[in-house]
Design a protein around this motif. Structure first.
Motif, short mmCIF file in Angstrom:
data_model
loop_
_atom_site.label_atom_id
_atom_site.label_comp_id
_atom_site.label_asym_id
_atom_site.label_seq_id
_atom_site.Cartn_x
_atom_site.Cartn_y
_atom_site.Cartn_z
N GLU A 65 0.83 -1.21 0.00
CA GLU A 65 0.00 0.00 0.00
C GLU A 65 0.86 1.26 0.00
O GLU A 65 0.60 2.21 -0.73
CB GLU A 65 -0.95 -0.01 1.21
N VAL A 66 1.90 1.27 0.83
CA VAL A 66 2.81 2.43 0.88
C VAL A 66 3.49 2.61 -0.48
O VAL A 66 3.55 3.73 -1.00
CB VAL A 66 3.87 2.25 2.00
N ASN A 67 3.97 1.53 -1.04
CA ASN A 67 4.64 1.62 -2.35
C ASN A 67 3.67 2.11 -3.43
O ASN A 67 4.03 2.92 -4.28
CB ASN A 67 5.22 0.27 -2.74
N ARG A 68 2.42 1.63 -3.38
CA ARG A 68 1.43 2.07 -4.35
C ARG A 68 1.14 3.56 -4.19
O ARG A 68 1.10 4.31 -5.17
CB ARG A 68 0.13 1.27 -4.18
N CYS A 69 0.97 4.01 -2.95
CA CYS A 69 0.70 5.44 -2.71
C CYS A 69 1.85 6.32 -3.17
O CYS A 69 1.63 7.37 -3.79
CB CYS A 69 0.42 5.69 -1.22
N LEU A 70 3.07 5.89 -2.88
CA LEU A 70 4.24 6.67 -3.34
C LEU A 70 4.30 6.69 -4.85
O LEU A 70 4.60 7.73 -5.46
CB LEU A 70 5.53 6.09 -2.75
N GLY A 71 4.03 5.56 -5.47
CA GLY A 71 4.00 5.50 -6.94
C GLY A 71 2.95 6.42 -7.52
O GLY A 71 3.20 7.14 -8.50
N ASP A 72 1.75 6.42 -6.92
CA ASP A 72 0.68 7.31 -7.37
C ASP A 72 1.10 8.77 -7.24
O ASP A 72 0.86 9.58 -8.13
CB ASP A 72 -0.60 7.07 -6.58
N LEU A 73 1.72 9.11 -6.11
CA LEU A 73 2.15 10.49 -5.89
C LEU A 73 3.18 10.90 -6.93
O LEU A 73 3.08 11.98 -7.53
CB LEU A 73 2.73 10.64 -4.48
N LEU A 74 4.16 10.04 -7.14
CA LEU A 74 5.20 10.37 -8.11
C LEU A 74 4.65 10.46 -9.53
O LEU A 74 5.06 11.34 -10.30
CB LEU A 74 6.33 9.35 -8.04
N SER A 75 3.72 9.59 -9.88
CA SER A 75 3.16 9.66 -11.24
C SER A 75 2.29 10.90 -11.40
O SER A 75 2.27 11.51 -12.46
CB SER A 75 2.38 8.39 -11.57
N ALA A 76 1.60 11.31 -10.33
CA ALA A 76 0.79 12.53 -10.40
C ALA A 76 1.69 13.75 -10.53
O ALA A 76 1.36 14.70 -11.24
CB ALA A 76 -0.08 12.66 -9.16
N GLY A 83 4.63 13.73 -11.89
CA GLY A 83 5.36 13.65 -13.14
C GLY A 83 4.57 14.15 -14.33
O GLY A 83 5.12 14.37 -15.40
N LYS A 84 3.27 14.35 -14.16
CA LYS A 84 2.43 14.81 -15.27
C LYS A 84 2.74 16.27 -15.58
O LYS A 84 3.13 17.03 -14.69
CB LYS A 84 0.95 14.66 -14.91
N PRO A 85 2.54 16.67 -16.82
CA PRO A 85 2.80 18.07 -17.17
C PRO A 85 1.87 19.00 -16.39
O PRO A 85 0.78 18.64 -16.02
CB PRO A 85 2.47 18.15 -18.67
N GLY A 86 2.36 20.17 -16.15
CA GLY A 86 1.58 21.16 -15.42
C GLY A 86 2.37 21.67 -14.24
O GLY A 86 3.49 21.26 -13.98
N ASN A 87 1.79 22.56 -13.53
CA ASN A 87 2.45 23.18 -12.39
C ASN A 87 2.41 22.23 -11.19
O ASN A 87 1.34 21.87 -10.73
CB ASN A 87 1.71 24.49 -12.06
N PRO A 88 3.58 21.83 -10.68
CA PRO A 88 3.60 20.93 -9.54
C PRO A 88 2.89 21.54 -8.32
O PRO A 88 2.26 20.84 -7.56
CB PRO A 88 5.07 20.70 -9.23
N SER A 89 2.99 22.86 -8.18
CA SER A 89 2.36 23.49 -7.03
C SER A 89 0.85 23.35 -7.09
O SER A 89 0.21 23.05 -6.10
CB SER A 89 2.72 24.98 -6.97
N SER A 90 0.30 23.57 -8.27
CA SER A 90 -1.16 23.47 -8.36
C SER A 90 -1.61 22.03 -8.17
O SER A 90 -2.66 21.77 -7.61
CB SER A 90 -1.64 24.01 -9.71
N THR A 91 -0.82 21.07 -8.62
CA THR A 91 -1.16 19.66 -8.43
C THR A 91 -1.14 19.31 -6.95
O THR A 91 -2.06 18.69 -6.45
CB THR A 91 -0.16 18.75 -9.19
N LEU A 92 -0.11 19.74 -6.24
CA LEU A 92 -0.01 19.42 -4.82
C LEU A 92 -1.08 20.15 -4.04
O LEU A 92 -1.64 19.60 -3.11
CB LEU A 92 1.38 19.78 -4.27
N SER A 93 -1.40 21.36 -4.44
CA SER A 93 -2.45 22.10 -3.74
C SER A 93 -3.77 21.38 -3.87
O SER A 93 -4.57 21.38 -2.95
CB SER A 93 -2.58 23.52 -4.29
N ARG A 94 -4.03 20.75 -5.02
CA ARG A 94 -5.26 20.00 -5.19
C ARG A 94 -5.24 18.74 -4.34
O ARG A 94 -6.26 18.28 -3.88
CB ARG A 94 -5.48 19.64 -6.66
N LEU A 95 -4.07 18.15 -4.13
CA LEU A 95 -3.95 16.93 -3.35
C LEU A 95 -4.00 17.21 -1.85
O LEU A 95 -4.48 16.38 -1.08
CB LEU A 95 -2.64 16.20 -3.65
#
Length: 167
Positions: free
Chosen positions: A70-81, A83-95
């Motif tokens: 579960e931890v590995n999956r969550c970290l993978g999801d976070l890193l893949s999110a 890695g997507k194009p766009g502003n990392p700040s706005s992505t993290l703010s949404r998360l």
């Protein structure tokens, strides 16, 4: 502008908390990898020995493996999110939640504290109940001792009357 600065500061706090947790997790992973390698090495030496692993280790592995996945999956999801194009700040703010920052470690600590408080409350109640029971038993004991002395006194009085009758 002030709201945006506050969001950036909150994002920075989340990143720092995450970094600290990742550093602890990295250390933990290394320790367990070393431990597993040592177990494999010892097991390789004792190929016929089945008592190398204590009974609890299999159940421990059964609980640990799903959590690690579960931890590995969550970290993978976070890193893949991220890695997507766009502003990392706005992505993290949404998360990130907008509620006050509570790290999982402090949430776990709070849960442990609450569990201990509840356990303490139950133990205190149990002690109070036992003390009340002890008091009740002591009162019953006193009453029985009093009855015993009264019965002995009556018995002695009746015996002395019989003795004086025979004289």
């Amino acid at each position: 502008m002030l709201k945006y600065m506050k969001e950036l500061e909150q994002e920075k706090d989340f990143l720092l908390q995450g970094l600290e947790m990742v550093e602890h997790a990295r250390e933990w992973y290394h320790q367990h990898i070393h431990f597993m390698q040592e177990r494999q090495r010892l097991l390789g030496k004792n190929k016929t020995s089945t008592d190398f692993f204590p009974d609890g280790s299999q159940s421990h592995l059964g609980h640990l493996l799903p959590k690690l996945q579960e931890v590995n999956r969550c970290l993978g999801d976070l890193l893949s999110a991220m890695g997507k194009p766009g502003n990392p700040s706005s992505t993290l703010s949404r998360l990130a939640p907008t509620a006050p920052v509570v790290s999982p470690a402090s949430a776990g600590s709070q849960q442990a504290i609450n569990m201990l408080k509840e356990q303490n409350r139950l133990l205190t109640k149990e002690v109070t109940d036992k003390c009340e029971r002890i008091t009740q038993l002591e009162q019953e004991k006193s009453a029985l001792i009093k009855q015993l002395f009264e019965a002995r006194a009556r018995s002695n009085h009746e015996t002395s009357q019989l003795d004086s009758t025979f004289i």
